[in-house]
Design a protein around this motif. Structure first.
Motif, PDB file in Angstrom:
ATOM      1  N   SER A   1     -32.518  12.076  -0.392  1.00 64.85           N
ATOM      2  CA  SER A   1     -33.953  11.864  -0.638  1.00 64.85           C
ATOM      3  C   SER A   1     -34.797  12.792   0.213  1.00 64.85           C
ATOM      4  O   SER A   1     -35.809  13.334  -0.251  1.00 64.85           O
ATOM      5  CB  SER A   1     -34.334  10.412  -0.347  1.00 64.85           C
TER       6      SER A   1
ATOM      7  N   ASP B   1     -35.140  11.087  -8.279  1.00 64.60           N
ATOM      8  CA  ASP B   1     -34.368  10.495  -7.172  1.00 64.60           C
ATOM      9  C   ASP B   1     -33.826   9.143  -7.617  1.00 64.60           C
ATOM     10  O   ASP B   1     -34.565   8.172  -7.700  1.00 64.60           O
ATOM     11  CB  ASP B   1     -35.273  10.354  -5.941  1.00 64.60           C
ATOM     12  N   GLU B   2     -32.558   9.104  -7.904  1.00 59.86           N
ATOM     13  CA  GLU B   2     -31.881   7.912  -8.426  1.00 59.86           C
ATOM     14  C   GLU B   2     -32.674   7.264  -9.563  1.00 59.86           C
ATOM     15  O   GLU B   2     -33.017   6.084  -9.497  1.00 59.86           O
ATOM     16  CB  GLU B   2     -31.642   6.896  -7.299  1.00 59.86           C
TER      17      GLU B   2
HETATM   18 MG   LIG Z   1     -32.327   8.085  -1.103  1.00 57.60          MG
END
Ligand SMILES: [Mg+2]
Ligand SMILES: Nc1ncnc2c1ncn2[C@@H]1O[C@H](COP(=O)(O)OP(=O)(O)O)[C@@H](O)[C@H]1O
Lengths: 230, 402
Positions: free
Chosen positions: A45, A166-167
Motif C-alpha cells: 500500500s 489496492d486490494e
Molecule cells: Mg495494504
C-alpha cells in the motif's frame, strides 16, 4: 512511463522508525497490467500511495510521464492525481450520500469539465462497467460488486494514465471479484495501464506481470504472459 | 473549479443534513431576529415621536415660575395680564402668548364623574398648543373677556362622560375644593395621532376654560406660567433670552424662572430612545456572536465527521483551495440563510407589534443590507477555521479514518 529509482519510505512514529520501502527500483510501461503481491505489511500500500501521488517517498526519484513528482507541490500533486491517476480502493471510498452518477462525475468536476459533458461521460463510464441502470442509486443501495464497479467507472472516467487498485476485490465475493477482474482485463486490452495489489494468487495470475514485495523490498518481478508487453 | 459548482455541492451536503443545518442556524436566526425587532420598534417609536413633535410644539416656549428657587416666591414674581400684554408686544419674536392656570378638578355629568386636568388659558392658546377640534370651536376673545362659562373638553373625557363626542351645548359641572361651576361645552379636542403619546397618557384627560373664569374660581389674577409660540424660523434660545430680558426689565428676577422649549424636551426623549435602541440591539448582537460560534462548532463537527469524504475528494484531485472553499461556502450559506430567516421572521414580528401599537412600520434598506452583510461576515469569520482544518487534512490519513 513510470520510472522509480532508489525509492525509500521511512515512517517515524515517535522514536520508532519503520522502513516500509527499501531502495525500490522499478519501471512500468504504458499498457502494462501488473499485480503486486506480498504478505501483509510488506509495503504494497505504501508503494501504491507513492505511485498514486497520495504520499511522498522519503528519498529517491519518481518520474511519471516525464514529471519529477518529488519536486511538485501538494496542489500540483492534486492535479496529477486528478488527471493521470484513477484509484480503486478495497473499501470503495464512494461518497456515501451521493448517487453513482455524481460519484463518477466527481473527478471531472475537479478537472473543470462542463456539466453537460460531465454527465455524458459519467453515463458512458457507468455503461462501460455495466451499471447504466443504476446511475441514480446511492452506494448503500448497491451491492459490494456494484459499488466497486462504480469506483472503477470513477477511476477510468478522466482517462488516466494509470489505474491503481489496492486490494480491489478484498471485500468482494468470488463472483463479484471475477466481474471486477474481467473489467480490468478488458480495460487493459483497450490500452489502460493497471496496477493491482492483491494477495490472491488466482487474481495475480490473471495479470501480465507479477511483482512480489517482502519487508519493503521487491523479491520477485516476473512476466506472466508474453503477449501485451512492450 | 467553478464557484457555482462548489455552491451546488455545499447546498447538497447541507440539504442532506436538513435537521442539523436548521438547528445550526437557529442561534443566528434568533440573533438577527431580535436585532431587527428592536431596531424596527426603536425606529418606529422615534418616527412617531418626531412626527408628534412636528405636530405639537415646534417653536414653543414655556416659562415657569420656580417654587424651589433661592428665595421663597412672592406675589410680584407671578405674571400679570400686563406682563402677558408686554410679551405679546414683542411682535417680531412672539406669535402668540397665553398664561395658564391649571388645576386638577372633578368633572361631572349626570351620575358620571372623573378627574380632569383643567387649564385656564386665553383665546390665543390654540396658536400656542395645537388644538385639533373634532366638534365645535375654541373660545374667542369675547368668551375670555366676557368671562363666559364655556369649556373645551378632550375626546377621551367626552366619550367617558357622554359616550359620544356630539356634546356641543351640554353643560357639565366642575368642582375643586368647595368651589364649583357649571360650564357649557363648546368644543371637543381630538386625541393626538401619536400612539406613544396616547399610551403614555393612559387615562389622562384635560379641558380648557377661559383664563378669566379660572381666575375667578381660584381667586387670583396672577399666573405662575405662560406658554408662547415663537415666530417661525427663529432660534428658540435667542427668543428665550429676549423674553427673559423683557421680564427683567419688568422687575422679574431671572433666577426665579425656568424656560422650557419643546425642542429640548423632544430631543431628550428621542435621544434617550435612540440610545436605548442602540444599547438593546447591541446586547442582542451578542446573540449573533453566539450564533456564529454555533456555526463554527457544527462546521468543526462536520469536518471531523466527513474526514473520509475529504480524503476521497482529495484523492480524486480536489485541491486544498477547493476543499477550503467548499466548507467556507457551506458556513456562509448557513449564515446567510440564517440571516434571511431572521430578517423575515423579525420583520413579520415587528410588523405585527408596530401595527398593534399603531406606529409606523419603517424597515430601511440599509438595515436589510446590514443584516445580510453581518451574517455573511459571521459565516466567513466562523467558517474559516473549520474550512482551513479540512483543507489541511492529509489524504491518506483521511482515507483511513473510520
Ligand atoms: Mg495494504
Ligand atoms: N502511516 C503509517 N505510519 C507508520 N507506519 C506505517 C504507516 N503506514 C504503513 N506503515 C507501516 O509500513 C509497513 C508497510 O505497510 P503497508 O504498505 O500498509 O503494507 P501492506 O499494504 O503491504 O500490507 C507496515 O509495517 C506498516 O505498519
Amino acid at each position: 512511463m513510470i520510472d522509480i529509482k532508489e525509492i525509500n519510505k521511512i515512517y517515524k512514529t515517535g522514536n520508532i522508525e519503520v522502513h516500509a520501502l527499501k531502495d525500490i527500483n522499478l519501471q512500468i510501461q504504458e499498457g502494462e497490467f501488473v499485480a503486486i503481491t506480498g504478505p501483509s505489511g510488506s509495503g504494497k500500500s505504501t508503494f501504491m500511495n507513492i505511485i498514486g501521488c497520495l504520499d511522498r517517498a522519503t528519498s529517491g526519484i519518481y518520474i511519471l510521464d516525464d514529471a519529477m513528482i518529488d519536486d511538485l507541490s501538494d496542489n500540483e500533486l492534486a492535479s496529477i492525481r486528478n488527471e493521470k491517476i484513477g484509484f480503486v480502493f478495497q473499501s470503495f471510498n464512494l461518497l456515501s450520500r451521493t448517487s453513482a452518477l455524481k460519484n463518477v462525475e466527481l473527478p471531472m468536476m475537479y478537472a473543470g469539465v462542463p456539466r453537460k459533458e460531465r454527465k455524458e461521460r459519467a453515463m458512458e463510464a457507468l455503461r462501460r462497467v455495466g451499471l447504466e441502470d443504476r446511475v441514480d442509486h446511492k452506494p448503500n443501495e448497491l451491492s459490494g460488486g456494484q459499488k466497486q464497479r462504480v469506483a472503477v467507472a470513477r477511476a477510468l472516467v478522466n482517462k488516466p494514465a494509470i489505474i491503481l487498485a489496492d486490494e480491489p476485490t478484498g471485500n468482494l465475493d468470488s463472483k463479484s471479484t471475477q466481474e471486477v477482474m474481467d473489467l480490468f482485463k478488458s480495460l487493459n486490452e483497450e490500452g489502460a495501464t493497471i496496477l493491482i495489489v492483491t494477495h490472491e494468487q488466482e487474481i495475480a495470475e490473471q495479470t501480465k506481470r507479477m511483482i512480489t514485495f517482502k519487508d519493503g523490498e521487491i523479491i520477485v518481478d516476473k512476466e506472466l504472459k508474453r503477449e501485451g508487453n512492450i | 473549479m467553478l464557484l457555482i459548482e462548489t455552491f451546488r455541492v455545499a447546498l447538497q451536503s447541507l440539504w442532506i443534513n436538513k435537521l442539523r443545518s436548521s438547528l445550526t442556524i437557529l442561534g443566528l436566526v434568533i440573533g438577527i431576529l431580535s436585532v431587527v425587532v428592536i431596531t424596527t420598534l426603536g425606529n418606529a417609536a422615534q418616527a412617531d415621536m418626531t412626527s408628534a413633535f412636528d405636530e405639537y410644539g415646534r417653536g414653543r416656549i414655556n416659562v415657569n415660575l420656580l417654587f424651589n428657587a433661592n428665595r421663597s416666591v412672592q406675589y410680584r414674581d407671578f405674571f400679570s395680564d400686563d406682563d402677558i400684554d408686554a410679551l405679546e408686544g414683542m411682535e417680531s419674536d412672539v406669535a402668540a402668548v397665553s398664561p395658564e392656570l391649571r388645576r386638577w378638578m372633578n368633572i361631572q355629568h349626570g351620575n358620571k364623574q372623573m378627574r380632569i386636568d383643567m387649564m385656564g388659558v386665553n383665546s390665543n392658546y390654540n396658536k400656542v398648543e395645537r388644538i385639533d377640534l373634532i366638534r365645535g370651536r375654541f373660545f374667542t376673545e369675547e368668551d375670555v373677556l366676557g368671562r363666559r362659562n364655556v369649556m373645551v373638553l378632550d375626546e377621551k373625557a367626552a366619550r367617558y362622560l357622554f359616550g359620544s363626542v356630539d356634546i356641543i351645548g351640554e353643560v357639565v359641572s366642575l368642582s375643586t375644593g368647595n368651589f364649583s361651576v357649571e360650564l357649557m361645552i363648546i368644543g371637543v379636542d381630538k386625541l393626538p395621532d401619536s400612539a406613544i403619546l396616547n399610551m403614555a397618557q393612559g387615562d389622562y384627560s384635560y379641558g380648557y376654560m377661559p383664563i378669566t373664569v379660572a381666575s375667578r374660581m381660584y381667586f387670583t389674577d396672577r399666573y405662575p406660567r405662560f406658554m408662547l409660540q415663537a415666530q417661525e424660523g427663529l432660534d428658540l434660545n435667542i427668543v428665550s433670552e429676549r423674553i427673559l430680558n423683557l421680564l427683567e426689565r419688568r422687575n422679574k428676577e431671572r433666577g426665579m424662572y425656568r424656560v422650557f422649549t419643546r425642542e429640548g424636551e423632544f430631543n431628550q426623549v428621542t435621544q434617550g430612545l435612540g440610545f436605548l435602541t442602540a444599547t438593546v440591539s447591541g446586547i442582542a448582537a451578542i446573540s449573533l456572536l453566539v450564533g456564529g460560534i454555533g456555526i463554527m462548532n457544527i462546521m468543526l463537527v462536520s469536518v471531523t465527521e466527513r474526514t473520509r469524504e475529504i480524503g476521497i475528494r482529495k484523492a480524486i484531485g480536489a485541491k486544498m483551495s477547493v476543499i477550503m472553499l467548499q466548507f467556507l461556502v457551506e458556513a456562509v450559506i448557513l449564515s446567510i440563510v440564517g440571516g434571511f430567516l431572521g430578517l423575515l421572521i423579525g420583520g413579520a414580528i415587528s410588523f405585527g407589534i408596530v401595527n398593534m401599537l399603531g406606529l409606523p412600520f419603517l424597515i430601511s434598506k440599509n438595515s436589510i443590507m446590514l443584516a445580510f452583510l453581518f451574517s455573511t461576515v459571521v459565516g466567513v469569520v466562523f467558517g474559516v477555521y473549520p474550512a482551513h482544518k479540512a483543507s489541511k487534512l492529509d489524504p491518506i490519513e483521511a482515507l483511513r479514518y473510520e
